[in-house]
Design an enzyme around this catalytic site. Structure first.
Site, PDB file in Angstrom:
ATOM      1  N   GLY A 328       6.134  -4.330  -2.976  1.00  0.00           N
ATOM      2  CA  GLY A 328       6.592  -2.756  -2.872  1.00  0.00           C
ATOM      3  C   GLY A 328       6.090  -2.016  -1.634  1.00  0.00           C
ATOM      4  O   GLY A 328       5.931  -2.572  -0.766  1.00  0.00           O
ATOM      5  N   SER A 329       5.380  -0.834  -1.754  1.00  0.00           N
ATOM      6  CA  SER A 329       5.075  -0.247  -0.719  1.00  0.00           C
ATOM      7  C   SER A 329       4.009  -0.446   0.072  1.00  0.00           C
ATOM      8  O   SER A 329       3.693   0.066   1.147  1.00  0.00           O
ATOM      9  CB  SER A 329       4.807   1.454  -1.101  1.00  0.00           C
ATOM     10  OG  SER A 329       6.077   1.961  -1.596  1.00  0.00           O
TER      11      SER A 329
END
Length: 627
Positions: A328-329
């Protein structure tokens, strides 16, 4: 007349009989007249020990007569030596002779070195136990022996034991590791062919604590997982297989990188959070960014290495090294570092945050789009997928792929733990624009969490890629001997951006006062049947402390956490993994010798100040960031 007689005698004296032996076919059968027969040869003397003088000498105290006694003693010793040599040769040449003793010696488990934490506290050690064996060929009544043994050892299967005792082998195990009471009861039976052997048994005093790192052994003391398996692969197993087993006292303890106290606190907080958020699984680690040492680690669910049956369950794998996930981020930190290190972007460069972003038939959205130009710190603070994707597309897929390979994200990470896997990445030799854009914000590339942690550690430690280790490194270890993968100014810019995100962005829940924390959240949807399911999330949080002079990098991942009513039922990383990481910083960092500071640094980012970014050393302007 007398004169004739004398003449006749004289003539007779001169007479020589014919040599009858020269006549063919004639054998002489008389003694020649006037020739004396040859005397017979003298008889051979008897052996010295049959002579009367020898036996008289035995009872004599005369030193001159003691030679016979010395000879006798020497003869007896020579005879005994010959007997011994003959018996040993017979044993060596006769198959099956004393095979029970040989089999027993080979079957007994050898000693292993102790495993300790970095401060000398024991994680694993050996204790002596007694085990029961049998020599089937020596057992008279196998049915009776089976009945008596199973009465004392009720957990044995009677039919299996009877089958063992019925074999023609010289050695079989009856039961490994019996109690002293059971040993005494079996001894009192007096069964011929049943005996005891002392063995080494591996014990783990701390149970589940650090189990995925430590690993475990089987009944023969062979390492099967974790560092225990690593030791065998490094040569301990080969020594034992060749019959070379070192005594316990000669084996030096092996110091792990883990701190027992920090690992206990970390696992305790992780277990509480897993229950609080009703997560399917969770994992956490603390990494020394300057040495690569993993000082604390846990992956839940775990197992007890003293009874490792749970280790074989499908969900009980080590999520830090063996599981591969889309991070993810948290991957946005890598993308920003790549953009700045390429020279195409500076700290305050801007990129379009106009959403959505269309690439062919694919559409990229932002969680809360700003629809304006964003600086790089704003891309990070607002966790903009669109802005991050545009950064990657600007530097190009090939440059991005080379950068991620340099950061160790495209190859299998090798540590002491055998449990690891290859990353999952696009199969194309040249990544498409879609793959490049999605990988930029942590989708489309799955890596082990500790692997991603290694890369982020390099972003904050000055740019040195140090491979994580689960063994204590020497005190003189120098990170500058490792490959430098980014510029020092890029590393400081990333620390500033992560610190900004903890102050006013998505990492605020981990901004514990006194530690000058920097962090980044990451939330990824899990893939089921080839499609992303927005109801099943994998959340990640990374935090560095302190941001001005990094010591430790914290990682928490949670598998399918559930939102809480007090959090508005939000299940993104800031609300669960971020919450756990904040608790860890507050509880564990003092244990590791990093107490909170009453005053924050006034010049935390001196390189940025010299480059004209003096604002980096000022308190952040208040503002919000979204996951």
């Amino acid at each position: 007349m007398n004169m004739q007689s004398a003449a006749a005698r004289a003539q007779n004296d001169r007479f020589e009989p014919p040599d009858l032996a020269t006549e063919p076919g004639i054998e002489p059968n008389f003694e020649p007249i006037g020739v004396e027969p040859a005397p017979p040869p003298p008889p051979a003397p008897p052996p010295f020990f049959l002579r009367r003088s020898f036996w008289r000498a035995l009872g004599s105290t005369d030193l001159d007569k003691s030679r016979g006694r010395i000879r006798l003693v020497a003869l007896l010793f020579a005879a005994l030596f010959c007997v011994f040599v003959a018996r040993l040769a017979a044993f060596g040449l006769s198959p099956g002779q004393h095979s029970a003793q040989r089999d027993a010696a080979e079957a007994v488990s050898a000693a292993r070195p102790d495993l300790t934490d970095r401060n000398g506290e024991v994680f694993a050690t050996d204790v002596k136990v007694m085990s029961v064996f049998a020599e089937p060929r020596s057992i008279v009544d196998k049915d009776e022996a089976t009945e008596q043994l199973t009465a004392i050892l009720p957990d044995l299967n009677a039919s299996e034991l009877r089958e063992k005792l019925g074999k023609k082998k010289g050695f079989v195990w009856v039961k490994r590791e019996v109690t002293p009471t059971q040993q005494n009861q079996i001894f009192r039976l007096g069964l011929p062919g049943v005996g005891f052997l002392p063995e080494h048994k591996r014990v783990y005093p701390n149970g589940r604590l650090g189990s995925h790192v430590v690993g475990f052994t089987n009944a023969d003391n062979d390492g099967l997982m974790g560092v225990e398996k690593y030791l065998d692969d490094q040569g301990l197993g080969a020594l034992r297989a060749s019959g070379i087993a070192m005594p316990k006292q000669e084996l030096r303890p092996v110091a792990l990188s883990l701190d027992l106290r920090a690992t206990h606190a970390l696992r305790d907080e992780l277990a509480k959070a897993m229950e609080r958020f009703r997560a399917k699984a969770a994992a956490s680690a603390i990494l020394d960014v300057n040495t690569g040492e993993v000082v604390a680690a846990a992956s839940l669910p775990d197992y007890d290495p003293n009874d490792p049956r749970d280790a074989q369950k499908e969900d009980n794998f080590n999520r830090l090294t063996y599981g591969v996930f889309e991070m993810g981020s948290t991957f946005k930190a890598l993308t920003l570092a790549m953009a700045m290190d390429s020279g195409k972007f500076g700290l305050m460069s801007t990129v379009s945050g106009q959403a959505p972003l269309h690439i062919g038939r694919n559409v990229i959205h932002d969680y809360h789009p700003k629809n304006r130009m964003l600086t790089l710190p704003e891309v990070f603070k607002y966790s903009s997928n669109v802005g991050t994707a545009r950064l990657a597309l600007t530097v190009g897929p090939d440059y991005q792929k080379g950068f991620l390979r340099k950061m160790g994200q495209l190859d299998r990470m090798r540590t002491e733990l055998p449990e690891s896997r290859e990353p999952m990445q696009p199969h194309q030799a040249h990544w498409s624009q879609v793959s490049s854009a999605t990988i930029a914000f942590g989708h489309g590339l799955a890596v082990a969490p500790l692997q991603a942690m290694m890369a982020v550690a390099a972003l904050v430690n000055g740019g040195y890629l140090v491979t994580p280790t689960f063994l204590k490194r020497p005190a003189d270890f120098d990170k500058t001997t490792m490959p430098r993968v980014i510029k020092p100014e890029t590393s400081e810019a990333l620390r500033y951006i992560m610190r900004l995100n903890a102050e006013v962005g998505t990492a605020r829940k981990a901004n514990i006062p006194g530690y000058f924390v920097g962090g980044k959240t990451g939330t990824a949807e899990k893939v089921f049947h080839g499609r992303y399911d927005h109801t099943k999330l994998f959340t990640t949080f990374m935090a560095v402390a302190p941001s001005d002079a990094p010591r430790y990098l914290f990682l928490t991942v949670m598998d399918e956490p559930q939102g809480l009513p007090e959090d508005g039922h939000f299940a993104t990383a800031a609300y669960n993994s971020g919450y756990v990481t904040g608790r860890l910083i507050e509880r564990v960092t003092p244990i590791l010798g990093l107490p909170p500071r009453l005053e924050l640094p006034t010049q935390p980012f001196p390189i940025l100040a010299r480059m004209g970014y003096g604002f980096a050393n000022q308190p952040a302007q208040q503002g919000g960031g979204e996951e």
